[in-house]
Design a protein around this motif. Structure first.
Motif, PDB file in Angstrom:
ATOM      1  N   ILE A  77       8.790   4.661  -4.657  1.00 11.36           N
ATOM      2  CA  ILE A  77       7.725   3.766  -5.085  1.00 11.36           C
ATOM      3  C   ILE A  77       6.444   4.542  -5.362  1.00 11.36           C
ATOM      4  CG2 ILE A  77       8.643   1.753  -3.871  1.00 11.36           C
ATOM      5  CD1 ILE A  77       6.584   2.262  -1.665  1.00 11.36           C
ATOM      6  N   ILE A  78       5.620   3.969  -6.226  1.00  9.97           N
ATOM      7  CA  ILE A  78       4.286   4.483  -6.519  1.00  9.97           C
ATOM      8  C   ILE A  78       3.295   3.456  -6.006  1.00  9.97           C
ATOM      9  CG2 ILE A  78       2.684   5.244  -8.306  1.00  9.97           C
ATOM     10  CD1 ILE A  78       5.183   5.644 -10.115  1.00  9.97           C
ATOM     11  N   VAL A  79       2.336   3.888  -5.200  1.00  8.77           N
ATOM     12  CA  VAL A  79       1.303   3.003  -4.680  1.00  8.77           C
ATOM     13  C   VAL A  79      -0.005   3.368  -5.379  1.00  8.77           C
ATOM     14  CG1 VAL A  79       0.100   2.168  -2.646  1.00  8.77           C
ATOM     15  CG2 VAL A  79       2.495   2.864  -2.467  1.00  8.77           C
ATOM     16  N   VAL A  80      -0.499   2.453  -6.200  1.00  5.59           N
ATOM     17  CA  VAL A  80      -1.734   2.678  -6.954  1.00  5.59           C
ATOM     18  C   VAL A  80      -2.889   2.071  -6.171  1.00  5.59           C
ATOM     19  CG1 VAL A  80      -2.910   2.383  -9.152  1.00  5.59           C
ATOM     20  CG2 VAL A  80      -0.407   2.536  -9.088  1.00  5.59           C
ATOM     21  N   LEU A  81      -3.887   2.885  -5.840  1.00  5.61           N
ATOM     22  CA  LEU A  81      -4.975   2.475  -4.964  1.00  5.61           C
ATOM     23  C   LEU A  81      -6.314   2.495  -5.687  1.00  5.61           C
ATOM     24  CD1 LEU A  81      -3.929   4.630  -1.876  1.00  5.61           C
ATOM     25  CD2 LEU A  81      -3.458   2.198  -2.246  1.00  5.61           C
ATOM     26  N   ASP A  82      -7.161   1.530  -5.361  1.00  6.50           N
ATOM     27  CA  ASP A  82      -8.512   1.465  -5.912  1.00  6.50           C
ATOM     28  C   ASP A  82      -9.306   2.694  -5.476  1.00  6.50           C
ATOM     29  OD1 ASP A  82     -11.499   0.680  -5.749  1.00  6.50           O
ATOM     30  OD2 ASP A  82     -10.627  -0.918  -6.979  1.00  6.50           O
ATOM     31  N   MET A 139      -6.697 -12.620  -8.254  1.00  8.85           N
ATOM     32  CA  MET A 139      -5.694 -11.783  -7.571  1.00  8.85           C
ATOM     33  C   MET A 139      -6.287 -10.408  -7.268  1.00  8.85           C
ATOM     34  SD  MET A 139      -1.943 -10.549  -8.914  1.00  8.85           S
ATOM     35  CE  MET A 139      -1.328 -12.253  -8.966  1.00  8.85           C
ATOM     36  N   ASP A 140      -6.073  -9.922  -6.037  1.00 11.06           N
ATOM     37  CA  ASP A 140      -6.592  -8.619  -5.646  1.00 11.06           C
ATOM     38  C   ASP A 140      -5.701  -7.523  -6.214  1.00 11.06           C
ATOM     39  OD1 ASP A 140      -8.158  -6.710  -4.149  1.00 11.06           O
ATOM     40  OD2 ASP A 140      -6.404  -6.518  -2.859  1.00 11.06           O
ATOM     41  N   ASN A 141      -6.309  -6.618  -6.994  1.00 14.35           N
ATOM     42  CA  ASN A 141      -5.554  -5.522  -7.610  1.00 14.35           C
ATOM     43  C   ASN A 141      -5.931  -4.171  -7.021  1.00 14.35           C
ATOM     44  OD1 ASN A 141      -4.032  -7.076  -9.454  1.00 14.35           O
ATOM     45  ND2 ASN A 141      -5.821  -7.245 -10.800  1.00 14.35           N
ATOM     46  N   SER A 142      -6.498  -4.178  -5.818  1.00 12.48           N
ATOM     47  CA  SER A 142      -6.896  -2.906  -5.209  1.00 12.48           C
ATOM     48  C   SER A 142      -5.694  -2.097  -4.754  1.00 12.48           C
ATOM     49  CB  SER A 142      -7.833  -3.146  -4.021  1.00 12.48           C
ATOM     50  OG  SER A 142      -7.172  -3.885  -3.005  1.00 12.48           O
ATOM     51  N   VAL A 143      -4.536  -2.758  -4.595  1.00 12.31           N
ATOM     52  CA  VAL A 143      -3.293  -2.094  -4.220  1.00 12.31           C
ATOM     53  C   VAL A 143      -2.172  -2.626  -5.097  1.00 12.31           C
ATOM     54  CG1 VAL A 143      -1.624  -1.616  -2.385  1.00 12.31           C
ATOM     55  CG2 VAL A 143      -4.043  -1.914  -1.818  1.00 12.31           C
ATOM     56  N   MET A 144      -1.488  -1.732  -5.799  1.00 15.56           N
ATOM     57  CA  MET A 144      -0.353  -2.133  -6.627  1.00 15.56           C
ATOM     58  C   MET A 144       0.834  -1.248  -6.294  1.00 15.56           C
ATOM     59  SD  MET A 144      -1.994  -3.002 -10.369  1.00 15.56           S
ATOM     60  CE  MET A 144      -2.811  -1.413 -10.565  1.00 15.56           C
ATOM     61  N   ILE A 145       2.021  -1.849  -6.257  1.00 11.41           N
ATOM     62  CA  ILE A 145       3.248  -1.127  -5.943  1.00 11.41           C
ATOM     63  C   ILE A 145       4.149  -1.118  -7.169  1.00 11.41           C
ATOM     64  CG2 ILE A 145       5.253  -0.988  -4.415  1.00 11.41           C
ATOM     65  CD1 ILE A 145       3.672  -2.641  -2.381  1.00 11.41           C
ATOM     66  N   LYS A 146       4.549   0.085  -7.578  1.00 14.13           N
ATOM     67  CA  LYS A 146       5.457   0.239  -8.706  1.00 14.13           C
ATOM     68  C   LYS A 146       6.686   1.022  -8.245  1.00 14.13           C
ATOM     69  CE  LYS A 146       1.588   0.676 -11.995  1.00 14.13           C
ATOM     70  NZ  LYS A 146       1.002   1.553 -13.059  1.00 14.13           N
ATOM     71  N   GLY A 147       7.738   0.958  -9.010  1.00 15.25           N
ATOM     72  CA  GLY A 147       8.936   1.711  -8.692  1.00 15.25           C
ATOM     73  C   GLY A 147       9.123   2.890  -9.617  1.00 15.25           C
ATOM     74  N   ASN A 148       9.740   3.958  -9.107  1.00 12.61           N
ATOM     75  CA  ASN A 148      10.207   5.044  -9.961  1.00 12.61           C
ATOM     76  C   ASN A 148      11.597   5.442  -9.503  1.00 12.61           C
ATOM     77  OD1 ASN A 148       9.878   6.644  -7.688  1.00 12.61           O
ATOM     78  ND2 ASN A 148       8.221   7.872  -8.530  1.00 12.61           N
ATOM     79  N   GLN A 149      12.192   6.474 -10.089  1.00 12.76           N
ATOM     80  CA  GLN A 149      13.581   6.812  -9.809  1.00 12.76           C
ATOM     81  C   GLN A 149      13.790   7.282  -8.376  1.00 12.76           C
ATOM     82  OE1 GLN A 149      14.700   9.625 -12.853  1.00 12.76           O
ATOM     83  NE2 GLN A 149      15.395   8.018 -14.222  1.00 12.76           N
ATOM     84  N   SER A 150      12.745   7.783  -7.743  1.00 16.35           N
ATOM     85  CA  SER A 150      12.896   8.337  -6.400  1.00 16.35           C
ATOM     86  C   SER A 150      12.345   7.437  -5.310  1.00 16.35           C
ATOM     87  CB  SER A 150      12.180   9.696  -6.316  1.00 16.35           C
ATOM     88  OG  SER A 150      12.674  10.571  -7.279  1.00 16.35           O
TER      89      SER A 150
END
Length: 221
Positions: A14-19, A1-12
């Motif tokens: 989304i958080i985009v985590v990038l390689d 699975m490619d983990n170079s881009v991950m999307i998370k949620g926060n109260q306001s």
């Protein structure tokens, strides 16, 4: 699975985590695939986006925002740092001041305004881009610029002095709210700031201040 881009949620939003090390062109392709695959899950919402894991230039962020827009139904209303105090400030701003623009009484405009361009709106407006010197925005409501304000803005054009102007970088030639006019000093070199600021009317004068919870609570709509 490619983990170079991950999307998370926060109260306001989304958080985009990038390689941090992947070639940017390849990373952009992966971002497009990730958001396209997640579009149904993410739905249609107005959100704030935070980028983590990689340092991005302003142009990098705009490229990514375009990709998100093209591959999902999200309306990105702001890019913010994931800092507890900043997130708290933005959440207050988003909930109390900007959510009105998700209804039919507000509009979005995406793109940079160049010298000579004039945009006029009957409603409040969120501009995703810069308002450059020589450009002008006129709105009967509020004006929120998710970029740099270097030109002219006329908010509350129907005479509403309770309107306000927000910009992520505030360095205007002129701001007018209702019938109150404020001008930048001729020498702006000491006052250029990339900090998000809000302009509003109080006691017949236009004030420009850094966005804070206290300032937002003092603004009367």
């Amino acid at each position: 699975m490619d983990n170079s881009v991950m999307i998370k949620g926060n109260q306001s939003g989304i958080i985009v985590v990038l390689d941090a090390n992947l070639d940017f062109e390849e990373l952009k392709s992966n971002i497009a695939e990730k958001f396209k695959a997640s579009a149904k899950f993410l739905g249609n919402a107005s959100v704030a986006v935070t980028f983590e894991g990689r340092e991005l230039t302003t142009d990098d962020e705009r490229d990514i925002l375009d990709i998100i827009s093209e591959n999902s139904d999200l309306n990105v209303v702001c890019v913010v740092d994931l800092d507890a105090e900043k997130e708290k400030i933005f959440k207050q701003c988003l909930n109390d001041r900007l959510m009105e623009l998700s209804s039919n009484t507000g509009q979005f405009y995406k793109g940079n305004l160049r010298s000579g361009q004039v945009l006029e709106f009957e409603t409040s407006i969120i501009i995703i881009g810069d308002v450059n010197a020589g450009a002008k925005v006129v709105s009967k409501g509020n004006v929120i610029i998710l970029g740099a304000l270097k030109g002219n803005v006329f908010a509350g054009a129907s005479g509403n002095q309770n309107s306000f102007v927000v910009a992520l970088s505030m360095n205007p030639v002129q701001i007018r709210i209702g019938d109150i006019i404020g001008r930048s000093p001729d020498d702006k070199s000491t006052d250029i700031s990339k900090e998000a600021k809000i302009a509003y009317v109080e006691n017949g004068n236009i004030y420009i201040e850094s966005i804070s919870k206290d300032v937002l609570n003092d603004i009367r709509l």
